[in-house]
Design an enzyme around this catalytic site. Structure first.
Site, PDB file in Angstrom:
ATOM      1  N   GLY A 220     -21.132 -22.919  26.720  1.00 30.41           N
ATOM      2  CA  GLY A 220     -22.435 -21.838  26.619  1.00 30.41           C
ATOM      3  C   GLY A 220     -23.005 -22.122  24.934  1.00 30.41           C
ATOM      4  O   GLY A 220     -22.516 -23.250  24.359  1.00 30.41           O
ATOM      5  N   SER A 221     -23.917 -21.390  24.958  1.00 27.72           N
ATOM      6  CA  SER A 221     -24.588 -21.553  23.250  1.00 27.72           C
ATOM      7  C   SER A 221     -23.803 -20.676  21.899  1.00 27.72           C
ATOM      8  O   SER A 221     -24.377 -21.321  21.165  1.00 27.72           O
ATOM      9  CB  SER A 221     -25.452 -19.736  23.263  1.00 27.72           C
ATOM     10  OG  SER A 221     -26.211 -20.063  24.353  1.00 27.72           O
ATOM     11  N   THR A 222     -22.563 -20.743  21.995  1.00 29.64           N
ATOM     12  CA  THR A 222     -21.425 -20.910  20.988  1.00 29.64           C
ATOM     13  C   THR A 222     -21.476 -22.954  20.229  1.00 29.64           C
ATOM     14  O   THR A 222     -21.086 -22.523  19.237  1.00 29.64           O
ATOM     15  CB  THR A 222     -20.188 -20.519  21.222  1.00 29.64           C
ATOM     16  OG1 THR A 222     -19.716 -21.090  21.928  1.00 29.64           O
ATOM     17  CG2 THR A 222     -20.469 -19.158  21.376  1.00 29.64           C
TER      18      THR A 222
END
Length: 491
Positions: A220-222
């Site tokens: 995801g956004s990591t």
């Protein structure tokens, strides 16, 4: 000599020669294969009865050791902190071994050639043979913080936490839930061991799985920190530049809802606008990072991801390791999705901890390791692991620019739950869709601190938790856990 006596004498001689040939064959040519034969119960009993060395953490605290028993096996393998350390130690049983018990078996069992002198002394003094010890890199305080933080999410939590010392690659914590009690699998009640293993192996929650290295999920956004690093490394932007914004973004080569990216209501500017790079990271703007990935290009995105360890194998001290993946041979629509950690991007918690550690270490990724020293039974050092550079993912300038973005995300954005008073923290949240309507999203969090002199980098992954779906968020769930681990290390 008469003929009957001569015949009997020759027959006895032949029998004697046959006996010598058979003994030579069994004791020389066949010995190794017989020793390794799983049906060789005598060898198994001898190995199982030996006093194995200890697995140590911190100031020589044993997380696995052998104690005397009053049965045919003489020594019982015990695990004083079983649930916290099971994914690392594994178990040693009559039937099998896993984890450090398996990969470091030669030292622990005393069979390592470097323990020859110790074995010789034991033989001369008629003492039972002793195995050597293995000292781990794990920080007991960080391990406890990771375990208690993850466990605090509820009985049904599935997830993992990994903490790394950025400038060496030492693994300071590795926790996986649900976990199990290796004492049950090391028991001398072999019938009960068989039943317990069957129960654990059949559990749909997979407690025997070390999710820190064996579970690979969309980050995801990591992953946006990797996209940001690729863009800065290519010279497209700096931390204080403007980047593409937008409420929505239509992926190239797509039409309609299937290719329409949004930000779930976060503040990312109007369509066609430019917004500060810090805002894009603080608000975790999917529309921004999809466009940035397109500007970077598939080849440079892959090169940066692989610099951090994707698409490669780099950890052998615990097995097996699932390789993290950044897809190749992708079209522009798929490239846009990789910019915010979706499509076929997948990572283990260890991998995302390495991303954080690499940025914390000025762009240099160190090879992760968990065995610090191999020792004799008297604690003499046989071998000490030396830190080894794995790759140079990005320049120190790029790492510094990404750190600015991540610090802003903790100070003003979605990663604020990891903030530590008086300490500058760099962090990034992630919430990845599972692609299944009946499953909650995966929650991620990565961070390191102090941002200006990093001592620890952390990755938290929550695969499943028994909490309302609306509360599944990387910052909300992972931030406090990462904070506790960082505080345990930097004190």
């Amino acid at each position: 000599m008469n003929k009957p006596i001569r015949t009997i004498s020759i027959f006895c001689l032949l029998l004697f020669l046959a006996l010598m040939v058979n003994a030579t064959y069994l004791q020389y040519w066949k010995a190794g294969k017989l020793d390794d034969d799983p049906r060789n119960r005598r060898e198994l009993v001898a190995s199982y009865s030996r006093e194995r060395g200890a697995i140590l953490v911190g100031r020589n605290d044993a997380v696995a050791k052998s104690v005397k028993s009053h049965d045919e096996y003489q020594y019982q393998r015990t695990y004083p902190a079983p649930l916290q350390y099971a994914p690392i130690t594994g178990w040693f049983s009559y039937y099998s071994s896993t984890g450090i018990e398996r990969t470091q078996n030669d030292v622990l069992s005393g069979e390592d050639s470097r323990l020859f002198v110790t074995k010789l002394v034991d033989l001369i003094s008629n003492d039972p043979p002793q195995g050597g010890n293995v000292l781990l890199t794990v920080d007991p305080d960080a391990q406890a913080a990771a375990y208690n933080g993850l466990k605090g999410l509820g009985a049904g939590v599935q997830g993992a936490v990994v903490a790394i010392e950025p400038d060496t690659g030492k693994i300071l914590a590795m926790v996986s839930l649900p976990t199990y009690d290796p004492n049950k699998l090391a028991s001398h009640d072999l019938a009960q061991v068989t039943e317990d293993f069957k129960t654990l192996n059949a559990d749909p929650a997979e407690p025997l799985l070390n999710r820190a290295i064996q579970t690979r999920l969309p980050p995801g956004s990591t992953f946006k920190v990797v996209t940001a690093a690729a863009a800065i490394e290519k010279g497209l932007y700096k931390a204080d530049d403007l980047v593409p914004g937008g409420v929505t973004y239509q992926l190239p080569l797509t039409r309609g809802e299937t290719g329409l990216i949004d930000n779930e209501g976060r503040s990312c500017g109007a369509n066609g606008s430019k917004i500060p790079f810090t805002q894009a990271m603080e608000q975790s703007c999917n529309t921004s990072f999809a466009q940035i990935a397109g500007q970077v290009g598939a080849d440079d995105m892959a090169e940066t991801a692989e610099g951090f360890g994707f698409n490669s194998h780099y950890f052998d001290e615990l097995t097996p390791q699932a390789e993290s993946v950044f897809p190749t041979d992708i079209d522009d629509a798929q490239l846009g999705q990789t910019g915010f950690g979706q499509f076929d991007v997948s990572a283990t918690p260890l991998q995302m901890a390495m991303v954080a550690a690499g940025l914390a270490n000025g762009g240099t990724v160190m090879r992760p390791y968990i065995v610090d020293e191999e020792q004799s039974a008297d604690l003499d050092v046989l071998d000490k692991t030396e830190p080894q550079e794995l790759s140079k993912a990005v320049s120190s300038t790029t790492a510094s620019e990404v750190t600015k973005l991540m610090v802003a995300t903790v100070d003003n954005g979605t990663a604020s739950p990891a903030a530590i008073p008086g300490v500058q923290v760099a962090g990034k949240t992630g919430t990845a869709q599972t692609g299944q309507t009946d499953r909650s999203p995966y929650a991620w969090f990565i961070s390191y601190a102090p941002a200006d002199d990093p001592q620890v980098a952390v990755a938290v992954m929550i695969q499943n938790a028994d909490i309302p779906r609306s509360e599944i968020a990387g910052g909300l769930l992972g931030g406090p856990i990462a904070k506790a681990v960082m505080e345990a290390v930097i004190k």
